[in-house]
Design an enzyme around this catalytic site. Structure first.
Site, PDB file in Angstrom:
ATOM      1  N   LYS A  68       4.264   7.012  14.903  1.00  0.00           N
ATOM      2  CA  LYS A  68       5.289   5.981  14.723  1.00  0.00           C
ATOM      3  C   LYS A  68       6.564   6.295  15.494  1.00  0.00           C
ATOM      4  O   LYS A  68       7.240   5.386  15.959  1.00  0.00           O
ATOM      5  CB  LYS A  68       5.609   5.804  13.231  1.00  0.00           C
ATOM      6  CG  LYS A  68       4.510   5.083  12.485  1.00  0.00           C
ATOM      7  CD  LYS A  68       5.039   4.415  11.234  1.00  0.00           C
ATOM      8  CE  LYS A  68       3.968   3.559  10.578  1.00  0.00           C
ATOM      9  NZ  LYS A  68       4.410   2.951   9.332  1.00  0.00           N
ATOM     10  N   LYS A 112      -7.536   2.071  15.361  1.00  0.00           N
ATOM     11  CA  LYS A 112      -7.595   1.535  14.010  1.00  0.00           C
ATOM     12  C   LYS A 112      -6.986   0.126  13.972  1.00  0.00           C
ATOM     13  O   LYS A 112      -6.052  -0.160  14.722  1.00  0.00           O
ATOM     14  CB  LYS A 112      -6.842   2.549  13.141  1.00  0.00           C
ATOM     15  CG  LYS A 112      -6.239   2.114  11.895  1.00  0.00           C
ATOM     16  CD  LYS A 112      -5.467   3.264  11.262  1.00  0.00           C
ATOM     17  CE  LYS A 112      -3.983   3.030  11.490  1.00  0.00           C
ATOM     18  NZ  LYS A 112      -3.099   3.806  10.667  1.00  0.00           N
ATOM     19  N   LYS A 159      -1.195  -3.279  11.626  1.00  0.00           N
ATOM     20  CA  LYS A 159      -0.179  -4.330  11.662  1.00  0.00           C
ATOM     21  C   LYS A 159       0.602  -4.272  12.965  1.00  0.00           C
ATOM     22  O   LYS A 159       1.163  -5.268  13.396  1.00  0.00           O
ATOM     23  CB  LYS A 159       0.824  -4.115  10.522  1.00  0.00           C
ATOM     24  CG  LYS A 159       0.252  -4.233   9.142  1.00  0.00           C
ATOM     25  CD  LYS A 159       1.238  -3.727   8.078  1.00  0.00           C
ATOM     26  CE  LYS A 159       0.566  -3.693   6.716  1.00  0.00           C
ATOM     27  NZ  LYS A 159       1.240  -2.896   5.715  1.00  0.00           N
TER      28      LYS A 159
HETATM   29  P1  TYM Z   1      -0.135   1.053   4.703  1.00  0.00           P
HETATM   30  O1  TYM Z   1       0.841   0.084   4.150  1.00  0.00           O
HETATM   31  O2  TYM Z   1      -0.098   1.350   6.171  1.00  0.00           O
HETATM   32  O3  TYM Z   1      -1.604   0.631   4.340  1.00  0.00           O
HETATM   33  C1  TYM Z   1      -1.969   0.273   3.019  1.00  0.00           C
HETATM   34  C2  TYM Z   1      -3.378   0.732   2.703  1.00  0.00           C
HETATM   35  O4  TYM Z   1      -4.305   0.164   3.626  1.00  0.00           O
HETATM   36  C3  TYM Z   1      -5.098   1.189   4.210  1.00  0.00           C
HETATM   37  N1  TYM Z   1      -5.403   0.832   5.605  1.00  0.00           N
HETATM   38  C4  TYM Z   1      -6.635   0.808   6.113  1.00  0.00           C
HETATM   39  N2  TYM Z   1      -7.838   1.068   5.564  1.00  0.00           N
HETATM   40  C5  TYM Z   1      -8.923   0.941   6.344  1.00  0.00           C
HETATM   41  N3  TYM Z   1      -8.843   0.565   7.663  1.00  0.00           N
HETATM   42  C6  TYM Z   1      -7.670   0.311   8.260  1.00  0.00           C
HETATM   43  N4  TYM Z   1      -7.620  -0.081   9.534  1.00  0.00           N
HETATM   44  C7  TYM Z   1      -6.487   0.432   7.468  1.00  0.00           C
HETATM   45  N5  TYM Z   1      -5.169   0.231   7.729  1.00  0.00           N
HETATM   46  C8  TYM Z   1      -4.517   0.489   6.573  1.00  0.00           C
HETATM   47  C9  TYM Z   1      -4.220   2.430   4.141  1.00  0.00           C
HETATM   48  O5  TYM Z   1      -4.983   3.616   4.230  1.00  0.00           O
HETATM   49  C10 TYM Z   1      -3.548   2.246   2.812  1.00  0.00           C
HETATM   50  O6  TYM Z   1      -4.391   2.705   1.765  1.00  0.00           O
HETATM   51  N6  TYM Z   1       1.913   5.434   3.339  1.00  0.00           N
HETATM   52  C11 TYM Z   1       1.123   4.295   2.883  1.00  0.00           C
HETATM   53  C12 TYM Z   1       1.758   3.535   1.730  1.00  0.00           C
HETATM   54  C13 TYM Z   1       2.108   4.388   0.561  1.00  0.00           C
HETATM   55  C14 TYM Z   1       1.190   4.941  -0.394  1.00  0.00           C
HETATM   56  C15 TYM Z   1       1.993   5.626  -1.324  1.00  0.00           C
HETATM   57  C16 TYM Z   1      -0.205   4.885  -0.533  1.00  0.00           C
HETATM   58  C17 TYM Z   1       3.348   4.757   0.189  1.00  0.00           C
HETATM   59  N7  TYM Z   1       3.294   5.506  -0.932  1.00  0.00           N
HETATM   60  C18 TYM Z   1       1.424   6.309  -2.389  1.00  0.00           C
HETATM   61  C19 TYM Z   1      -0.762   5.577  -1.616  1.00  0.00           C
HETATM   62  C20 TYM Z   1       0.045   6.272  -2.527  1.00  0.00           C
HETATM   63  C21 TYM Z   1       0.982   3.309   4.051  1.00  0.00           C
HETATM   64  O7  TYM Z   1       1.788   3.287   4.966  1.00  0.00           O
HETATM   65  O8  TYM Z   1      -0.035   2.411   3.883  1.00  0.00           O
END
Ligand code: TYM
Length: 339
Positions: free
Chosen positions: A118, A201, A204
């Site tokens: 990022k 991957k 967004k």
């Molecule tokens: P974020 O917002 O990027 O994504 C949310 C969830 O979606 C999953 N994900 C995917 N799974 C499969 N294939 C993909 N291409 C894909 N893109 C995203 C992510 O693995 C995630 O589960 N840091 C985290 C948010 C967060 C969080 C937490 C998660 C903040 N605090 C505590 C769990 C526990 C994030 O940026 O996810």
């Protein structure tokens, strides 16, 4: 010595930045709904404090938070069964994160690949929040003593860091207080790839809208994106082995398996031998069938944003009832004078 019995509790979060996409749905949302229905206590969070680690237009952030809440509910999260809330309404997350800023080591955070991706080349200009992000994520989880965290594969490193923070805290203060949380990375679609490039991957932040299916895409958009998805000229194999070195084919089969609640083996035993010209229309039909009702329901829920706000406030209240005593105990362990 503070002894805590760690009853099973599930926590997970999604950032309200950009549109929800198929990776978020299959890797996270769909599995959140499944966990909710297993009779374990579940907490799900729109992590708005994480979103502002990169610039967010304030009006867009509010809208994205409500739309994400609508996405959770439309995907099967029932606010009566799960606690559904946005992070900033539970200030204990940020308070515990400060303690963890003092537990985690610079060297640990320097190894985080999400920060490297990022921040890109211009690290000096990245926000301090983006660097410290994993400490807040650890606090999100540990403020509830959550034992299980369903996530996609890209979050594995952050959960490992959460475990390291819990272990170091427990060790430094001589307590058995924070649980060592298990990541739950299961199913056929823990890493959904871009439809344009099977080595990247689905995300967004990809500049190409054709690389992802979003939860607000209509049937025509879903059909167009799948029709144009990159593939190879071979027919589909009958066994998983045959998907090696075929990233794009593997991705579409994984998506099909996850959407249809089948294993990859089951799917291949049905579609092995078919050309993409035959398989893609099957995938379009399945995807439209599963995703269109979610997008319709999201649209309906978004017509009453005040109701969404009420749901989030109520969820936050319930979450605070768990978080506040854990923060109090943490302060006590650390040696803060409490009046
Ligand atoms: P974020 O917002 O990027 O994504 C949310 C969830 O979606 C999953 N994900 C995917 N799974 C499969 N294939 C993909 N291409 C894909 N893109 C995203 C992510 O693995 C995630 O589960 N840091 C985290 C948010 C967060 C969080 C937490 C998660 C903040 N605090 C505590 C769990 C526990 C994030 O940026 O996810």
């Amino acid at each position: 010595m503070t002894e805590v019995v760690h009853t099973p509790r599930v926590f997970s979060g999604i950032q309200p930045s950009g549109d929800l996409h198929l990776g978020n749905y299959l890797g996270a949302l769909k599995r959140f709904a499944e966990a909710q229905d297993q009779g374990i206590e579940t907490l799900y969070c729109m992590v708005d404090l994480h979103a502002i680690t990169v610039w967010q237009n304030p009006a867009d952030l509010k809208r994205a938070t409500r739309e994400l809440a609508a996405g959770f509910i439309a995907s099967g999260i029932d606010p009566e069964k799960s606690m559904l809330f946005n992070q900033s309404q539970v200030p204990e997350h940020a308070q515990l994160a400060w303690i963890f800023n003092c537990v985690a080591r610079m060297g640990w955070l320097n190894r985080m690949t999400q920060f490297k991706d990022k921040a890109g080349k211009n690290r000096e200009n990245a926000s301090v929040g983006l660097f410290a992000y994993p400490n807040l994520m650890a606090a999100d989880i540990l403020i509830y003593h959550a034992t299980h965290v369903p996530v996609g594969e890209d979050q594995k490193q952050h959960i490992e860091l959460t475990r390291d923070i819990a272990t170091k805290f427990n060790h430094d203060y001589g307590v058995d207080f924070f649980p060592i949380t298990e990541p739950v990375i299961e199913g056929a679609a823990t890493r959904v790839m871009s439809l344009r490039d099977g080595s990247k991957k689905m995300s967004k932040s990809d500049p190409s809208d054709m690389s992802r299916i979003t939860m607000t895409d209509d049937a025509d958009a879903i059909a167009k994106k799948i029709r144009k998805a990159k593939t190879d000229p071979e027919a589909l194999p009958s066994e998983v082995e045959g998907l090696k070195e075929r990233a794009e084919a593997r991705n579409l089969v994984n998506i099909y398996a996850a959407l249809s609640d089948n294993t990859v083996d089951q799917v291949l035993s049905d579609v092995g031998g078919k050309q993409f010209s035959e398989f893609k229309p099957m995938l379009v039909e399945l995807a439209v069938d599963k995703l269109a009702p979610i997008s319709t329901e999201m649209g309906r829920l978004m017509q009453d944003p005040a109701e969404i706000d009420r749901i989030l406030a109520k969820g936050a209240q319930k979450a605070r009832a768990i978080a506040a005593p854990i923060l109090d105990q943490t302060y006590e362990i650390v040696g803060m004078v409490r009046g």
